[in-house]
Design a protein around this motif. Structure first.
Motif, PDB file in Angstrom:
ATOM      1  N   ALA A   1      -0.240  64.616  51.357  1.00  0.00           N
ATOM      2  CA  ALA A   1       0.831  64.633  52.357  1.00  0.00           C
ATOM      3  C   ALA A   1       1.044  63.238  52.941  1.00  0.00           C
ATOM      4  N   TRP A   2      -0.082  62.582  53.188  1.00  0.00           N
ATOM      5  CA  TRP A   2      -0.009  61.217  53.739  1.00  0.00           C
ATOM      6  C   TRP A   2       0.725  60.280  52.771  1.00  0.00           C
ATOM      7  N   ALA A   3       0.335  60.392  51.494  1.00  0.00           N
ATOM      8  CA  ALA A   3       0.916  59.485  50.501  1.00  0.00           C
ATOM      9  C   ALA A   3       2.412  59.721  50.368  1.00  0.00           C
ATOM     10  N   ILE A   4       2.803  60.993  50.414  1.00  0.00           N
ATOM     11  CA  ILE A   4       4.226  61.301  50.275  1.00  0.00           C
ATOM     12  C   ILE A   4       5.020  60.735  51.454  1.00  0.00           C
ATOM     13  N   SER A   5       4.384  60.724  52.616  1.00  0.00           N
ATOM     14  CA  SER A   5       5.109  60.200  53.785  1.00  0.00           C
ATOM     15  C   SER A   5       5.431  58.714  53.627  1.00  0.00           C
ATOM     16  N   THR A   6       4.607  57.997  52.857  1.00  0.00           N
ATOM     17  CA  THR A   6       4.924  56.580  52.671  1.00  0.00           C
ATOM     18  C   THR A   6       6.219  56.421  51.883  1.00  0.00           C
ATOM     19  N   VAL A   7       6.516  57.405  51.045  1.00  0.00           N
ATOM     20  CA  VAL A   7       7.747  57.333  50.268  1.00  0.00           C
ATOM     21  C   VAL A   7       8.908  57.929  51.051  1.00  0.00           C
ATOM     22  N   GLN A   8       8.684  59.177  51.497  1.00  0.00           N
ATOM     23  CA  GLN A   8       9.777  59.936  52.090  1.00  0.00           C
ATOM     24  C   GLN A   8      10.227  59.353  53.423  1.00  0.00           C
ATOM     25  N   ALA A   9       9.256  59.008  54.262  1.00  0.00           N
ATOM     26  CA  ALA A   9       9.608  58.533  55.599  1.00  0.00           C
ATOM     27  C   ALA A   9       9.464  57.029  55.716  1.00  0.00           C
ATOM     28  N   ALA A  10       9.234  56.365  54.576  1.00  0.00           N
ATOM     29  CA  ALA A  10       9.082  54.910  54.576  1.00  0.00           C
ATOM     30  C   ALA A  10       8.021  54.483  55.570  1.00  0.00           C
ATOM     31  N   GLN A  11       6.930  55.268  55.640  1.00  0.00           N
ATOM     32  CA  GLN A  11       5.882  54.978  56.617  1.00  0.00           C
ATOM     33  C   GLN A  11       4.961  53.876  56.130  1.00  0.00           C
ATOM     34  N   SER A  12       4.504  53.070  57.068  1.00  0.00           N
ATOM     35  CA  SER A  12       3.528  52.046  56.757  1.00  0.00           C
ATOM     36  C   SER A  12       2.300  52.312  57.612  1.00  0.00           C
ATOM     37  N   TYR A  13       1.109  52.117  57.014  1.00  0.00           N
ATOM     38  CA  TYR A  13      -0.112  52.461  57.730  1.00  0.00           C
ATOM     39  C   TYR A  13      -1.087  51.311  57.713  1.00  0.00           C
ATOM     40  N   THR A  14      -1.986  51.307  58.706  1.00  0.00           N
ATOM     41  CA  THR A  14      -3.065  50.315  58.720  1.00  0.00           C
ATOM     42  C   THR A  14      -4.183  50.802  57.807  1.00  0.00           C
ATOM     43  N   ALA A  15      -5.130  49.916  57.564  1.00  0.00           N
ATOM     44  CA  ALA A  15      -6.260  50.253  56.705  1.00  0.00           C
ATOM     45  C   ALA A  15      -7.024  51.447  57.276  1.00  0.00           C
ATOM     46  N   GLN A  16      -7.219  51.436  58.606  1.00  0.00           N
ATOM     47  CA  GLN A  16      -7.981  52.513  59.237  1.00  0.00           C
ATOM     48  C   GLN A  16      -7.253  53.849  59.072  1.00  0.00           C
ATOM     49  N   GLU A  17      -5.927  53.834  59.249  1.00  0.00           N
ATOM     50  CA  GLU A  17      -5.159  55.074  59.103  1.00  0.00           C
ATOM     51  C   GLU A  17      -5.253  55.597  57.672  1.00  0.00           C
ATOM     52  N   ALA A  18      -5.215  54.675  56.715  1.00  0.00           N
ATOM     53  CA  ALA A  18      -5.318  55.084  55.324  1.00  0.00           C
ATOM     54  C   ALA A  18      -6.679  55.704  55.054  1.00  0.00           C
ATOM     55  N   LEU A  19      -7.710  55.106  55.677  1.00  0.00           N
ATOM     56  CA  LEU A  19      -9.071  55.637  55.492  1.00  0.00           C
ATOM     57  C   LEU A  19      -9.178  57.031  56.086  1.00  0.00           C
ATOM     58  N   ASP A  20      -8.620  57.191  57.308  1.00  0.00           N
ATOM     59  CA  ASP A  20      -8.660  58.487  57.975  1.00  0.00           C
ATOM     60  C   ASP A  20      -7.962  59.549  57.146  1.00  0.00           C
ATOM     61  N   ALA A  21      -6.939  59.139  56.392  1.00  0.00           N
ATOM     62  CA  ALA A  21      -6.165  60.098  55.600  1.00  0.00           C
ATOM     63  C   ALA A  21      -6.802  60.336  54.239  1.00  0.00           C
ATOM     64  N   HIS A  22      -7.995  59.796  54.035  1.00  0.00           N
ATOM     65  CA  HIS A  22      -8.711  59.933  52.759  1.00  0.00           C
ATOM     66  C   HIS A  22      -7.950  59.275  51.611  1.00  0.00           C
TER      67      HIS A  22
END
Lengths: 537, 189
Positions: free
Chosen positions: A262-283
């Motif tokens: 779900a997290w990965a799809i949000s980077t495409v669908q919602a053009a979301q950008s995340y920090t390293a920590q957020e990416a880690l939290d999202a597995h």
């Protein structure tokens, strides 16, 4: 006389009269200086006609020299072009080989769960990358992974810092990362990005680590030309591209961790950008690593599934082998830089246009080469067609200024067009394509260069105009030319023409005197457009 | 950049044979002798064709230079006279064409003013003044015929036109001249 067979009797009379008159006409002697004139020969410039080539040794040598120079330039042109084609062809053929051959066949497949660590300490291949994800980067990564497989390396670490790039190159890297040996992507060092296509690459590796203060994420899809897909092809097509990108991302993320989808799809669908920590939290990634050593330490002992089955990574005390781009790859990869592609295009267009007006061949050659490199480089960049057209148009307007009377409007308009085009040179970002813009200092510099060119032209033109119009000559209106000196062109008897102030004027002599051709005269009056002149001594 | 002036003027120019080279080639005393025999007649023809001494001098010079350039190609040296007058006629024809394109006929100024020897000579008689009424084509035939003293066949050869054309131009020219003169002389005929 046989030729005196006249049709008309009156002709005989006229014939006789002309004969007498001509017979009595004296022949003026050639003036002394004119008798010598044939020997005061001004040799014409060679090259005006084929006749001149044979008229002496010097022109022949000159012609030979020019021919040799032209030939040499042609050879250089061809050599440069051939080298360029060869280099590009080499890179392209490497690319296609890797695509179809895939992993080399002669790798002894490790049968146990442990990889072949070699006799001594294990080896880790490190692949530093940067810039746009393009074919050059794909070649580089694929070659390094093959090398690592052949060496039986413990793992491959791709060091990533990118804004994104072309989908095709991304997919090739993706497939290279599905290797027989463990692959690790490290987004680092601090400040690095794994945007757009970089996100896909990061998630494709067996293990993914990010340095603190790095980012990962993407944006909405755009067409290859850089324009918004919905605007260009309609909503259906936009949905199609978006869905395709989502599907790819879903597949990539699924392999990594079910919770990351779900997290990965949000980077495409919602053009979301995340920090390293957020990416880690999202597995989405396996951990944070500030340095390469941290990456190796964190990866040690992990079990991953490679294309050859499950492998335990043994990186403790490993030696690292860094495989950088070869020089040619480095140059070609540099061309993908948005700023460099922009500069090359501007210089190329300017040079080619200037070549038309001031042919020197060398400028044209430089221009053509710059254009070729610009087009090669922009292959992986989201060029905005409108921006490119505006830039080219702007330069064209600048170059046309001297040919079209516009009182500087073309220069000003050209500069504005150029500026707008430069700002809009690249399109909006997408899931694979990076969000790029020509850097403002570059835009400023190039606009200044163009403006300087325009100003130089205008200044030169003004100087030329000043040269053509002698001060006080009075070409227009009621301004008088009285007092100006000139020379009789067609004899004044009493009316003829005189040449003064760069113009031929109708003139008559004062007191209806007769003045012969070449007489120096002075203007003493004006009647309408006819000048009244008198002889000066 | 490659333009080069072989200026061979000054006092020494009176003796052309002394000069060493023109247009990169050593001067040939045979050419000099042949040309010197032609210059007087060439100037006369050019002068009456153009009715302008300055233009005639230019034409003679241009013809001389052209002749010098082509001199190595002239096989039969004994035909120098007709060869050179051919060149001269071509030069004059070109210059006349250029002049009539440049502006209205300068020749109309064959008038009272006497600064130009050719104009002065022509202005002596009505028939000379009437020459300016002729077109270049007709004028060339007349000048070659009477001032050059050439038979019509030779004119045809120089102008590279059929003898029939020369005859008809000759006739036309005489007609024009006659019509020009008659009113002025009160129909003396």
């Amino acid at each position: 006389m046989s030729d005196r067979d006249f049709d008309d009797i009156s002709d005989i009379e006229m014939d006789e009269r002309l004969r007498r008159f001509a017979g009595s006409s004296r022949t003026p002697g050639l003036p002394d200086e004119t008798a010598a004139l044939p020997w005061t020969v001004q040799v014409e410039k060679p090259g005006r006609g084929p006749l001149n080539l044979g008229s002496g040794l010097a022109p022949t040598f000159a012609a030979l020299r020019r021919g040799a120079a032209a030939g040499a330039r042609l050879v250089v042109t061809l050599a440069v072009a051939a080298t360029f084609v060869a280099v590009v062809g080499q890179v392209r053929s490497n690319a296609s080989t890797q695509n179809y051959v895939g992993a080399p066949a002669v790798v002894p497949a490790p049968t146990g769960s442990a990889p072949a660590a070699g006799a001594g300490s294990p080896e880790v291949v490190v692949v530093p990358t940067s810039g746009v994800v393009d074919d050059v980067m794909a070649d580089h990564v694929a070659a390094a992974v093959r090398r690592a497989e052949a060496d039986g390396a413990a793992a491959v670490v791709i060091q990533l810092d990118t804004l994104g790039g072309s989908e095709a190159a991304m997919l090739r890297i993706d497939s290279a990362l599905h290797s027989k040996i463990p692959t690790i992507v490290w987004v680092g060092p601090s400040g690095a990005k794994a945007a757009s296509a970089g996100t896909f690459i990061t998630l494709s590796a067996n293990l993914a680590y990010m340095a603190p203060s790095t980012n990962i994420g993407a944006a909405s899809p755009v067409a290859a030309g850089g324009s918004d897909i919905a605007a260009t092809y309609g909503q259906t097509e936009a949905d199609k591209v978006m869905n395709d990108a989502i599907a790819t991302m879903r597949a990539v993320a699924q392999e990594r961790h079910p919770l990351a989808v779900a997290w990965a799809i949000s980077t495409v669908q919602a053009a979301q950008s995340y920090t390293a920590q957020e990416a880690l939290d999202a597995h989405a990634i396996n951990g944070l690593a500030a340095s390469l050593d941290d990456v190796l330490a964190a990866a040690d002992g992990q079990t991953v599934t490679t294309s050859a089955g499950p492998v335990v990574i043994l990186t403790k005390g490993a030696t690292t082998l860094s495989i950088a781009e070869d020089p040619i790859q480095a140059v070609l990869h540099t061309l993908d830089d948005p700023n460099i592609a922009f500069i090359l295009l501007v210089l190329g267009v300017l040079c080619v246009l200037v070549e038309f007006f001031h042919p020197t061949m060398l400028v044209g050659l430089t221009g053509a080469l710059s254009l070729a490199l610009a087009f090669y480089g922009s292959g992986s960049l989201p060029l905005n067609l409108l921006g490119v057209v505006l830039v080219v148009l702007g330069i064209l307007m600048l170059v046309l200024e001297p040919s079209v009377p516009s009182h500087g409007l073309l220069t000003v308009g050209g500069l504005i067009t150029f500026l707008v085009g430069a700002v809009a040179f690249y399109g909006s970002p997408g899931p694979y394509l990076p969000s790029v813009q020509v850097a403002w200092p570059i835009i400023g510099t190039m606009t200044a260069v163009a403006a300087a060119y325009g100003l130089l032209l205008v200044r030169t033109l003004l100087q030329m105009r000043n040269l053509a119009v002698p001060v006080g000559s009075g070409m227009v209106g009621t301004v008088s030319v009285i007092g100006e000196a000139g020379e009789v062109q067609a004899s004044l008897a009493p009316v003829g023409t005189v040449y003064l102030c760069g113009e031929t004027w109708t003139a008559r002599a004062r007191d209806h005197a007769t003045l012969g051709r070449g007489t120096k005269v002075k203007v003493v009056g004006q009647e309408g457009l006819t000048l009244v002149v008198e002889r000066i001594d | 950049m490659f333009a080069k002036e072989a200026v061979l003027g000054g006092d020494a120019a009176r003796k052309p044979a002394v000069r060493e080279s023109v247009a990169g080639r050593a001067i040939d005393s045979e050419f000099v002798a042949a040309l010197e025999g032609e210059l007087g007649m060439a100037y006369r023809l050019a002068g009456y064709l153009m009715a302008d001494s300055a233009e005639a001098q230019d034409a003679v010079q241009e013809a001389s230079v052209r002749a010098w350039r082509s001199w190595p190609k002239l096989r039969e040296r004994e035909k120098f006279h007709s060869w050179f007058s051919q060149i001269l006629v071509n030069v004059c024809r070109t210059r006349l064409g250029q002049r009539s394109r440049r502006r209205t006929q300068d020749v109309d100024e064959v008038d009272v003013e006497a600064t130009d020897p050719f104009r002065a000579s022509l202005a002596r008689d009505a028939v000379g003044r009437a020459l300016s009424a002729l077109s270049n084509e007709l004028r060339m035939v007349v000048v070659l015929r009477y001032w050059g003293d050439m038979p019509l066949a030779e004119i045809a050869d120089r102008l590279k036109i059929p003898i029939g054309t020369v005859k008809s131009r000759h006739h036309a020219a005489l007609q024009v001249l006659r019509r020009r003169i008659e009113p002025a002389e009160g129909g003396s005929r």
